[in-house]
Design an enzyme around this catalytic site. Structure first.
Site, mmCIF file in Angstrom:
data_model
loop_
_atom_site.group_PDB
_atom_site.id
_atom_site.type_symbol
_atom_site.label_atom_id
_atom_site.label_comp_id
_atom_site.label_asym_id
_atom_site.label_seq_id
_atom_site.Cartn_x
_atom_site.Cartn_y
_atom_site.Cartn_z
ATOM 1 N N ARG A 59 0.822 -1.219 0.000
ATOM 2 C CA ARG A 59 0.000 0.000 0.000
ATOM 3 C C ARG A 59 0.849 1.258 0.000
ATOM 4 N NH1 ARG A 59 -3.128 -3.725 3.354
ATOM 5 N NH2 ARG A 59 -1.472 -3.265 4.821
ATOM 6 N N GLU A 96 3.605 -6.476 13.382
ATOM 7 C CA GLU A 96 2.629 -6.541 14.476
ATOM 8 C C GLU A 96 2.045 -7.963 14.494
ATOM 9 O OE1 GLU A 96 -0.627 -3.849 13.937
ATOM 10 O OE2 GLU A 96 -1.443 -4.199 15.931
HETATM 11 P P1 AMP Z 1 4.675 -2.177 11.515
HETATM 12 O O1 AMP Z 1 5.864 -2.842 10.914
HETATM 13 O O2 AMP Z 1 4.178 -2.911 12.726
HETATM 14 O O3 AMP Z 1 4.899 -0.699 11.767
HETATM 15 O O4 AMP Z 1 3.507 -2.305 10.484
HETATM 16 C C1 AMP Z 1 3.459 -1.499 9.361
HETATM 17 C C2 AMP Z 1 3.050 -2.268 8.128
HETATM 18 O O5 AMP Z 1 2.153 -3.351 8.383
HETATM 19 C C3 AMP Z 1 2.362 -1.359 7.162
HETATM 20 O O6 AMP Z 1 2.875 -1.674 5.894
HETATM 21 C C4 AMP Z 1 0.896 -1.702 7.272
HETATM 22 O O7 AMP Z 1 0.348 -1.811 5.996
HETATM 23 C C5 AMP Z 1 0.830 -3.027 7.996
HETATM 24 N N1 AMP Z 1 0.040 -3.000 9.230
HETATM 25 C C6 AMP Z 1 0.513 -3.193 10.495
HETATM 26 N N2 AMP Z 1 -0.455 -3.114 11.408
HETATM 27 C C7 AMP Z 1 -1.578 -2.857 10.718
HETATM 28 C C8 AMP Z 1 -2.931 -2.629 11.106
HETATM 29 N N3 AMP Z 1 -3.328 -2.679 12.382
HETATM 30 N N4 AMP Z 1 -3.819 -2.375 10.137
HETATM 31 C C9 AMP Z 1 -3.436 -2.324 8.839
HETATM 32 N N5 AMP Z 1 -2.188 -2.513 8.406
HETATM 33 C C10 AMP Z 1 -1.258 -2.777 9.336
#
Ligand code: AMP
Length: 170
Positions: A59, A96
């Site tokens: 995205r 996550e």
């Molecule tokens: P992070 O590495 O935990 O900061 O997660 C960021 C990436 O994971 C981004 O590319 C988001 O598209 C996806 N992502 C993580 N958590 C979510 C969430 N709660 N909702 C949607 N996309 C998420």
């Protein structure tokens, strides 16, 4: 015109139990809102001060490519495994939910010295941290990170010492 935050749908327990998935794709149903977001991101000092943009699979590509077009900054991509031909540099990271890796084509990385990173969401910061360590390992500078949404309870921002801008904090 619908409000930005009303276009973000939350899906409980997706893709796993306990995750509130924030779906940014509704923004694309309202081109005027999408335009406002892209104009705001493109005007950021982080973009203006960068030689190039690096967008994160998948995205991040939507927002990054539009910002590249408006700001006239070249864009390269950080992709999930098995997608990029040629010589790549690769890094594993924790999400996550789950674990993954991102790769960048070495030939595209070699063309630029400093970057603005773009993604749709900052959650734990694992993803942007992965790109940041790939860049650092290859002696590249990070001018900052731009994201559409920041999930503030997960505290991702505190892990980084480069500027971070988010349009919507949830
Ligand atoms: P992070 O590495 O935990 O900061 O997660 C960021 C990436 O994971 C981004 O590319 C988001 O598209 C996806 N992502 C993580 N958590 C979510 C969430 N709660 N909702 C949607 N996309 C998420």
């Amino acid at each position: 015109m619908k409000k930005f935050e009303d276009l973000i749908n939350t899906y409980k327990d997706f893709p796993e139990k306990g995750i509130d998935f924030k779906d940014v794709l509704g923004i694309l149903h309202e081109p005027k809102v999408f335009n406002e977001i892209i104009m705001s991101m493109s005007a950021s000092k982080i973009i203006q001060n960068s030689e190039a943009i690096i967008s994160i699979d998948a995205r991040g590509f939507i927002f990054g490519s539009a910002v590249s077009l408006i700001s006239s900054k070249p864009m390269i991509v950080a992709r999930k495994p098995g997608k990029l031909p040629g010589e790549i540099v690769k890094q594993n990271y924790n999400l996550e939910y789950g674990e993954d890796s991102l790769s960048i084509q070495k030939s595209s990385l070699d063309k630029f010295n400093n970057f603005a990173i773009i993604d749709d969401i900052l959650a734990t910061g694992g993803t942007v941290g992965c790109v940041a360590s790939l860049l650092s390992k290859n002696d590249k500078q990070i001018k900052g990170f731009l994201t559409v949404i920041e999930l503030i309870n997960l505290g991702g921002r505190s892990k980084f010492n480069f500027p971070i801008e988010s349009l919507l904090k949830m």
